[in-house]
Design a protein around this motif. Sequence first.
Motif, mmCIF file in Angstrom:
data_model
loop_
_atom_site.group_PDB
_atom_site.id
_atom_site.type_symbol
_atom_site.label_atom_id
_atom_site.label_comp_id
_atom_site.label_asym_id
_atom_site.label_seq_id
_atom_site.Cartn_x
_atom_site.Cartn_y
_atom_site.Cartn_z
ATOM 1 N N ILE A 275 11.756 -8.407 -4.018
ATOM 2 C CA ILE A 275 10.518 -8.716 -4.746
ATOM 3 C C ILE A 275 9.557 -9.513 -3.875
ATOM 4 O O ILE A 275 8.346 -9.235 -3.839
ATOM 5 N N MET A 276 10.068 -10.506 -3.140
ATOM 6 C CA MET A 276 9.203 -11.314 -2.265
ATOM 7 C C MET A 276 8.598 -10.462 -1.147
ATOM 8 O O MET A 276 7.398 -10.564 -0.868
ATOM 9 N N VAL A 277 9.413 -9.616 -0.515
ATOM 10 C CA VAL A 277 8.914 -8.763 0.568
ATOM 11 C C VAL A 277 7.866 -7.792 0.026
ATOM 12 O O VAL A 277 6.814 -7.590 0.647
ATOM 13 N N ALA A 278 8.121 -7.201 -1.148
ATOM 14 C CA ALA A 278 7.137 -6.289 -1.757
ATOM 15 C C ALA A 278 5.838 -7.033 -2.042
ATOM 16 O O ALA A 278 4.744 -6.506 -1.794
ATOM 17 N N GLY A 279 5.932 -8.263 -2.562
ATOM 18 C CA GLY A 279 4.733 -9.053 -2.841
ATOM 19 C C GLY A 279 3.947 -9.357 -1.583
ATOM 20 O O GLY A 279 2.714 -9.273 -1.565
ATOM 21 N N ILE A 280 4.645 -9.710 -0.503
ATOM 22 C CA ILE A 280 3.983 -10.000 0.777
ATOM 23 C C ILE A 280 3.309 -8.750 1.322
ATOM 24 O O ILE A 280 2.162 -8.788 1.777
ATOM 25 N N LEU A 281 4.026 -7.599 1.273
ATOM 26 C CA LEU A 281 3.461 -6.351 1.790
ATOM 27 C C LEU A 281 2.229 -5.923 0.997
ATOM 28 O O LEU A 281 1.204 -5.565 1.581
ATOM 29 N N VAL A 282 2.308 -5.965 -0.321
ATOM 30 C CA VAL A 282 1.180 -5.535 -1.151
ATOM 31 C C VAL A 282 -0.015 -6.461 -0.961
ATOM 32 O O VAL A 282 -1.158 -6.024 -0.947
ATOM 33 N N THR A 283 0.248 -7.751 -0.769
ATOM 34 C CA THR A 283 -0.846 -8.708 -0.613
ATOM 35 C C THR A 283 -1.487 -8.641 0.763
ATOM 36 O O THR A 283 -2.713 -8.707 0.889
ATOM 37 N N ASN A 284 -0.677 -8.493 1.819
ATOM 38 C CA ASN A 284 -1.195 -8.652 3.176
ATOM 39 C C ASN A 284 -1.250 -7.388 4.026
ATOM 40 O O ASN A 284 -2.010 -7.334 4.986
ATOM 41 N N VAL A 285 -0.458 -6.378 3.707
ATOM 42 C CA VAL A 285 -0.344 -5.235 4.608
ATOM 43 C C VAL A 285 -0.883 -3.949 4.001
ATOM 44 O O VAL A 285 -1.639 -3.218 4.638
ATOM 45 N N ILE A 286 -0.488 -3.657 2.797
ATOM 46 C CA ILE A 286 -0.838 -2.363 2.187
ATOM 47 C C ILE A 286 -2.304 -2.367 1.776
ATOM 48 O O ILE A 286 -2.754 -3.215 1.017
ATOM 49 N N THR A 287 -3.026 -1.387 2.274
ATOM 50 C CA THR A 287 -4.466 -1.298 2.027
ATOM 51 C C THR A 287 -4.751 -0.326 0.887
ATOM 52 O O THR A 287 -3.857 0.388 0.423
ATOM 53 N N ASP A 288 -6.012 -0.268 0.479
ATOM 54 C CA ASP A 288 -6.403 0.633 -0.609
ATOM 55 C C ASP A 288 -6.112 2.101 -0.306
ATOM 56 O O ASP A 288 -5.658 2.824 -1.197
ATOM 57 N N PRO A 289 -6.362 2.595 0.935
ATOM 58 C CA PRO A 289 -6.024 4.005 1.207
ATOM 59 C C PRO A 289 -4.528 4.291 1.020
ATOM 60 O O PRO A 289 -4.168 5.348 0.508
ATOM 61 N N ILE A 290 -3.683 3.356 1.390
ATOM 62 C CA ILE A 290 -2.239 3.556 1.208
ATOM 63 C C ILE A 290 -1.898 3.556 -0.278
ATOM 64 O O ILE A 290 -1.094 4.365 -0.740
ATOM 65 N N LYS A 291 -2.541 2.673 -1.047
ATOM 66 C CA LYS A 291 -2.302 2.645 -2.494
ATOM 67 C C LYS A 291 -2.750 3.951 -3.150
ATOM 68 O O LYS A 291 -2.064 4.483 -4.035
ATOM 69 N N ARG A 292 -3.900 4.495 -2.704
ATOM 70 C CA ARG A 292 -4.377 5.767 -3.257
ATOM 71 C C ARG A 292 -3.431 6.907 -2.877
ATOM 72 O O ARG A 292 -3.151 7.784 -3.692
ATOM 73 N N TRP A 293 -2.927 6.896 -1.637
ATOM 74 C CA TRP A 293 -1.957 7.919 -1.214
ATOM 75 C C TRP A 293 -0.697 7.829 -2.071
ATOM 76 O O TRP A 293 -0.171 8.854 -2.506
ATOM 77 N N PHE A 294 -0.225 6.613 -2.331
ATOM 78 C CA PHE A 294 0.968 6.418 -3.161
ATOM 79 C C PHE A 294 0.723 6.937 -4.578
ATOM 80 O O PHE A 294 1.580 7.593 -5.172
ATOM 81 N N ALA A 295 -0.468 6.686 -5.132
ATOM 82 C CA ALA A 295 -0.804 7.161 -6.481
ATOM 83 C C ALA A 295 -0.832 8.688 -6.518
ATOM 84 O O ALA A 295 -0.339 9.305 -7.473
ATOM 85 N N ARG A 296 -1.399 9.340 -5.464
ATOM 86 C CA ARG A 296 -1.415 10.809 -5.405
ATOM 87 C C ARG A 296 0.006 11.353 -5.321
ATOM 88 O O ARG A 296 0.339 12.352 -5.959
ATOM 89 N N TRP A 297 0.859 10.696 -4.553
ATOM 90 C CA TRP A 297 2.254 11.116 -4.409
ATOM 91 C C TRP A 297 2.982 11.003 -5.747
ATOM 92 O O TRP A 297 3.757 11.883 -6.114
ATOM 93 N N LEU A 298 2.719 9.924 -6.487
ATOM 94 C CA LEU A 298 3.342 9.743 -7.801
ATOM 95 C C LEU A 298 2.897 10.811 -8.793
ATOM 96 O O LEU A 298 3.682 11.242 -9.639
ATOM 97 N N ASN A 299 1.637 11.250 -8.692
ATOM 98 C CA ASN A 299 1.121 12.267 -9.618
ATOM 99 C C ASN A 299 1.860 13.593 -9.490
ATOM 100 O O ASN A 299 1.817 14.412 -10.396
ATOM 101 N N ARG A 300 2.524 13.820 -8.370
ATOM 102 C CA ARG A 300 3.272 15.067 -8.163
ATOM 103 C C ARG A 300 4.642 15.045 -8.828
ATOM 104 O O ARG A 300 5.295 16.071 -8.909
ATOM 105 N N LEU A 301 5.076 13.863 -9.293
ATOM 106 C CA LEU A 301 6.372 13.721 -9.947
ATOM 107 C C LEU A 301 6.135 13.296 -11.394
ATOM 108 O O LEU A 301 6.141 12.115 -11.708
ATOM 109 N N PRO A 302 5.898 14.246 -12.300
ATOM 110 C CA PRO A 302 5.463 13.899 -13.661
ATOM 111 C C PRO A 302 6.391 12.928 -14.393
ATOM 112 O O PRO A 302 5.915 11.957 -14.974
#
Length: 197
Positions: free
Chosen positions: A69-96
């Motif tokens: 949980i701590m590592v995920a929080g650090i990554l989402v806050t400091n490393v993962i950018t909006d384009p990566i979040k949008r890519w992740f959302a598109r990937w999730l949309n393929r798995l209903p």
Amino acid sequence: MKRLFRALLNYFVKGLLIVVPLGAAFFLIFWIISRIDTALNLSSEILVDSQGKPLYIPGLGILNVVVIIMVAGILVTNVITDPIKRWFARWLNRLPLFKFLYSSIKDLTEAFVGEEKKFNEPVLVEVNEFGLKKIGFLVQKDMKAIGLPGEVAVYFPMSYSFAGQVVIVSADKVKPIDRSAADVMKFVISGGVSGLE
């Protein structure tokens, strides 16, 4: 003799009122923690003792959860950018099915601990013409999106459960409650016996 028996029964009942809730709360917390620890404890898969038997280290599963949980929080806050979040959302949309489960759990989690908490407006709703009222939490202030202007969505938690239901009612039937959301939730979950002292 009757008096002694009545006094002993009185002491027993008062002791029961203290011991049962404490015991049940501790047992439930212990059970949840031990289940999580057992499910996520990888020590028996990795470590072996001098005789070659799997070595179990209590608490390592919980530590794994906290670290993840701590590592995920650090990554989402400091490393993962909006384009990566949008890519992740598109990937999730393929798995209903996964998308449905993930988004539902994410929304529920954010409702309690996110930046935009949803259960922070306790309200009193008049349910019928006889004056019956229910306590709930205002979750949507505008239902125009589904063709219901002037209506709001209210979540009604169920007593002794974390289940509940969402009901759409006329906004004029909803009255704010001047108490903290935590107190009102405790009051409803406990079946009305605690939380509003």
